[in-house]
Design an enzyme around this catalytic site. Structure first.
Site, PDB file in Angstrom:
ATOM      1  N   ASP A  52       0.968  -1.190   0.122  1.00 42.98           N
ATOM      2  CA  ASP A  52      -0.086  -0.090   0.002  1.00 42.98           C
ATOM      3  C   ASP A  52       0.798   1.293   0.131  1.00 42.98           C
ATOM      4  O   ASP A  52       1.898   1.378   0.435  1.00 42.98           O
ATOM      5  CB  ASP A  52      -0.793  -0.144   1.126  1.00 42.98           C
ATOM      6  CG  ASP A  52      -1.940  -1.227   1.145  1.00 42.98           C
ATOM      7  OD1 ASP A  52      -2.295  -1.483   0.120  1.00 42.98           O
ATOM      8  OD2 ASP A  52      -2.596  -1.387   2.275  1.00 42.98           O
ATOM      9  N   TYR A  80       6.891  -8.737   8.325  1.00 47.06           N
ATOM     10  CA  TYR A  80       6.463  -7.462   8.549  1.00 47.06           C
ATOM     11  C   TYR A  80       6.739  -6.562   9.897  1.00 47.06           C
ATOM     12  O   TYR A  80       6.680  -7.455  10.750  1.00 47.06           O
ATOM     13  CB  TYR A  80       5.001  -7.021   8.187  1.00 47.06           C
ATOM     14  CG  TYR A  80       4.592  -7.387   6.827  1.00 47.06           C
ATOM     15  CD1 TYR A  80       4.579  -6.494   5.843  1.00 47.06           C
ATOM     16  CD2 TYR A  80       4.124  -8.736   6.406  1.00 47.06           C
ATOM     17  CE1 TYR A  80       4.180  -6.762   4.801  1.00 47.06           C
ATOM     18  CE2 TYR A  80       3.608  -8.831   5.141  1.00 47.06           C
ATOM     19  CZ  TYR A  80       3.634  -7.967   4.210  1.00 47.06           C
ATOM     20  OH  TYR A  80       3.065  -8.201   3.093  1.00 47.06           O
ATOM     21  N   ASP A  94      -6.659   1.356   8.291  1.00 44.07           N
ATOM     22  CA  ASP A  94      -5.368   1.777   8.258  1.00 44.07           C
ATOM     23  C   ASP A  94      -5.484   3.298   8.639  1.00 44.07           C
ATOM     24  O   ASP A  94      -6.619   3.860   8.913  1.00 44.07           O
ATOM     25  CB  ASP A  94      -4.526   1.497   7.331  1.00 44.07           C
ATOM     26  CG  ASP A  94      -5.056   2.095   5.930  1.00 44.07           C
ATOM     27  OD1 ASP A  94      -5.648   2.956   6.105  1.00 44.07           O
ATOM     28  OD2 ASP A  94      -4.588   1.465   4.974  1.00 44.07           O
ATOM     29  N   ARG A 198      -3.392  -5.008   8.117  1.00 44.26           N
ATOM     30  CA  ARG A 198      -4.367  -4.052   8.365  1.00 44.26           C
ATOM     31  C   ARG A 198      -5.728  -5.085   9.102  1.00 44.26           C
ATOM     32  O   ARG A 198      -6.422  -4.572   9.851  1.00 44.26           O
ATOM     33  CB  ARG A 198      -4.692  -3.243   7.616  1.00 44.26           C
ATOM     34  CG  ARG A 198      -5.166  -3.520   6.245  1.00 44.26           C
ATOM     35  CD  ARG A 198      -5.048  -2.420   5.236  1.00 44.26           C
ATOM     36  NE  ARG A 198      -5.049  -3.004   3.981  1.00 44.26           N
ATOM     37  CZ  ARG A 198      -5.967  -2.328   2.899  1.00 44.26           C
ATOM     38  NH1 ARG A 198      -6.787  -1.624   3.083  1.00 44.26           N
ATOM     39  NH2 ARG A 198      -5.531  -2.782   1.722  1.00 44.26           N
TER      40      ARG A 198
END
Length: 322
Positions: A52, A80, A94, A198
């Site tokens: 993103d 991550y 988010d 998310r």
């Protein structure tokens, strides 16, 4: 836009390889591909795994014929580092969305570490996850995020994913822009392809009755490739940063070192007889004596059969490292 779009366009090149890029925040993955096309001097650039715009970190790009390797990178596990804010939920799960709910007074400040750890454990392992409604998943031929922007109620189905590691690194009390008490969790997640971080933030917040959303996301690894080895898009010299097809393939697969004659035969599509070679469940990287990736092969019943050839006349970026 960042500096790569103002740098001189490279001369046309057919050089092939894998380019690891540390994506900056504010750019789409398509922006990075566009910049790489300019800097590499070719239109033949693809990526393995979208990030993103808000996210930073590792993008794996394929240049010229090495785009064929991306098929095998997309499905690899990923790591991550992220920040999950408990206390507020947003329309996009988010920080880019609008806050649409906040925890009742006192709930966030009353949270205890063991409660958070218990809910994190429930989101670890093989789980069913419903993707965010602003994901790129197609519904009746349209992206879910496009339908959501049109005000259409998007109902996505849960899908199986694997969260192999979900670790809370720290918990920091804070006050949001709306004045609400929130708790920011720094987390590390290792997960299968197709997992939405998310959505983990959203589901963790729901399970704690606080609401939750993602405020920061950085991808640090895809399979064997790490962001520590990635180049800065503003300063990268593509010719210097490229991993050769043989190097990249050797990171991804077992290797088969060929003779000159075998390299020629395989390049012509012939099956190779391999004495006492064990069967392989996945592709094997077939490497010529000069270090060039001849192709990916399947090995079964004492023979190697070509799965994907790599052009012999396309300049590559050096021999495989030993």
């Amino acid at each position: 836009m960042p500096d790569p779009f103002t740098r001189p366009r490279a001369e046309p090149s057919t050089r092939s390889g894998i380019l690891l890029v540390d994506k900056p925040g504010g750019m789409t993955s398509h922006d990075v591909v566009s910049a790489a096309r300019r800097l590499a001097g070719t239109r033949k650039v693809g990526h393995a795994g979208t990030l993103d715009p808000m996210a930073t970190g590792l993008l794996v790009l394929g240049i010229n014929s090495s785009t064929r390797l991306l098929t095998f990178v997309v499905g690899l596990d990923k790591e991550y580092l992220a920040t999950i804010r408990l206390g507020e939920a947003t329309t996009t799960d988010d920080a880019e969305g609008q806050v649409n709910s906040s925890a009742a007074a006192g709930i966030v400040t009353a949270l205890r570490q063991h409660e958070i750890d218990a809910r994190v454990d429930e989101l670890t392992g093989d789980i069913e996850q419903t993707p965010s409604t602003v994901s790129a998943i197609k519904v009746d031929g349209k992206r879910a995020y496009a339908l959501a922007r049109e005000g259409i109620d998007v109902q996505l189905k849960p899908r199986p994913v694997t969260v192999s590691e979900f670790e809370v690194l720290s918990c920091t009390p804070a006050t949001s822009a709306t004045g609400a008490d929130v708790l920011d969790l720094a987390v590390r997640v290792v997960c299968s392809s197709g997992t939405y971080i998310r959505a983990l933030a959203r589901d963790l917040g729901r399970s704690l009755d606080t609401g939750g959303h993602l405020t920061a996301l950085r991808r640090t690894r895809i399979g064997p490739f790490t962001v520590d080895a990635a180049a800065d898009l503003d300063t990268v010299v593509v010719a210097d940063a490229l991993l050769s097809p043989a190097h990249a393939a050797s990171e991804l697969f077992s290797t088969l070192h060929l003779s000159d004659e075998q390299s020629i035969d395989l390049g012509h599509g012939k099956r190779l007889a391999l004495r006492d070679a064990p069967d392989e469940t996945g592709p094997v990287a077939a490497i010529a004596p000069d270090g060039r990736l001849v192709g990916l092969v399947g090995v079964s019943a004492g023979a190697a059969k070509i799965l994907a050839n790599f052009p012999a006349d396309e300049p590559q970026s050096g021999p495989v490292e030993s």
